[in-house]
Design an enzyme around this catalytic site. Structure first.
Site, PDB file in Angstrom:
ATOM      1  N   SER A 109     -42.675  17.201 -43.187  1.00 41.95           N
ATOM      2  CA  SER A 109     -42.889  15.969 -43.934  1.00 41.95           C
ATOM      3  C   SER A 109     -42.279  16.102 -45.331  1.00 41.95           C
ATOM      4  CB  SER A 109     -44.392  15.658 -43.977  1.00 41.95           C
ATOM      5  OG  SER A 109     -44.629  14.321 -44.368  1.00 41.95           O
ATOM      6  N   GLU A 204     -37.214  13.462 -37.613  1.00 42.83           N
ATOM      7  CA  GLU A 204     -38.499  12.856 -37.250  1.00 42.83           C
ATOM      8  C   GLU A 204     -38.973  12.051 -38.449  1.00 42.83           C
ATOM      9  OE1 GLU A 204     -41.723  13.588 -38.600  1.00 42.83           O
ATOM     10  OE2 GLU A 204     -40.890  14.949 -40.110  1.00 42.83           O
ATOM     11  N   HIS A 274     -44.796  14.480 -36.600  1.00 41.81           N
ATOM     12  CA  HIS A 274     -46.148  14.201 -37.068  1.00 41.81           C
ATOM     13  C   HIS A 274     -47.162  14.043 -35.937  1.00 41.81           C
ATOM     14  CE1 HIS A 274     -44.112  13.489 -40.901  1.00 41.81           C
ATOM     15  NE2 HIS A 274     -45.295  13.423 -41.494  1.00 41.81           N
TER      16      HIS A 274
END
Length: 307
Positions: A109, A204, A274
């Site tokens: 992230s 992602e 995630h």
């Protein structure tokens, strides 16, 4: 049985709002015999961040001066805040202390920004994978995530296989890199963006609609970055929903446009990102990607492995 490891926590991004999950992760890891350090990073808070900029920066820069290195450096969570630190990170010191050492820096992230900056400035290979609160502290632990994490950190050569609906076929070799797509794009035009030739780009994201993902991929293309890639692997794109207005414009149509417009293979549906189930990937390692009749295989080597 896993060997006990030393794990140093860092929190360079957002405040850990799920304190229960973080403490659950600490208890689990300690019960397995792992030694955790820098626990105060979990509860630190300034505004929306896990402490003031200097405190969060110190989490990273201290790694350059530790007399004894931990086995694993684990990010507590993502959020936002890493970008504020990039121009003050001690890249020279970190390269001198960490390069070619059996140490695993792991997170994803927002942590992608630091990982790619380290790759660009020092050549350090880090791991895009689980974090303390969201993964190790999940109410229901993912055995898939845990097994892939420990395999990636302990095996000099790793093979991952999955099924995909991608229509491509072939074999591609290159440098595995990427992570969170929004963070990758935030580095365009900065010294923190790795200049990867013959890359296998894995992406992602979370809370991003297909049109935003396409816009970011167009930005990578118009910046000349996609032209240097051999293939793209797409992971999970979670917490978004389509409406009637989209009229069929979904992630699959985004991937197909990338294939058609840029002649790049896009291998989809890797469990990475995630979601609760996520593989762990070394950013900067050497990789081979193969796809035949819907069966994808990714092999990587050249990453740090724990002793």
């Amino acid at each position: 049985m896993l060997s006990p490891r030393s794990i140093r926590l860092i929190a360079p991004s957002g405040y850990c709002h799920n304190q229960d999950a973080a403490q659950r992760a600490v208890s689990r890891l300690q019960a397995q015999g792992h030694q955790l350090d820098n626990l105060s990073a979990i509860t630190r808070r300034f505004q929306r961040f896990a402490g003031e900029d200097g405190e969060r920066l110190n989490d990273v820069n201290q790694l350059a001066t530790l007399s004894t290195l931990p086995d694993i450096v684990l990010a507590v969570r993502g959020g936002y805040g890493a970008s504020r630190l990039l121009d003050q990170i001690d890249y020279v010191g970190l390269q001198r202390r960490l390069l070619n050492q059996p140490i695993a820096l792991c997170g994803h992230s927002d942590f992608t920004a630091i990982q790619l900056a380290l790759l660009a400035q020092t050549g350090l290979v880090t791991f895009s994978g689980p974090m303390l609160a969201g993964n190790f502290g999940a109410e229901a632990l993912s055995e898939f995530t845990l097994s892939h994490f420990w395999q990636a950190l302990s095996s000099p050569t790793v093979n991952i296989g999955w099924q995909t609906h991608s229509p491509d076929a072939g074999r591609w070799q290159g440098t595995l890199w990427g992570g969170n797509l929004a963070m990758i794009c935030s580095l365009i035009g900065t010294p923190w963006m790795p200049q990867i030739e013959n890359g296998i780009l894995v992406i992602e994201d979370v809370n991003e609609h297909p049109f935003r993902i396409e816009r970011m991929l167009i930005q990578l293309q118009q910046s000349g970055i996609l032209a240097r890639q051999r293939a793209i692997i797409t992971g999970s794109f979670t917490s978004t929903s389509l409406s009637a207005y989209d009229n069929g414009f979904d992630f699959a149509s985004v991937w197909q446009r990338i294939r058609d417009e840029y002649q790049l293979p896009v291998i989809s549906e890797l469990a990475f990102g995630h979601d609760a189930d996520t593989v762990t990937l070394p950013l900067g390692a050497s990789a081979t990607l193969q796809l035949e009749q819907g069966e994808a295989q990714l092999a990587f080597t050249g990453h740090p492995t724990l002793r």
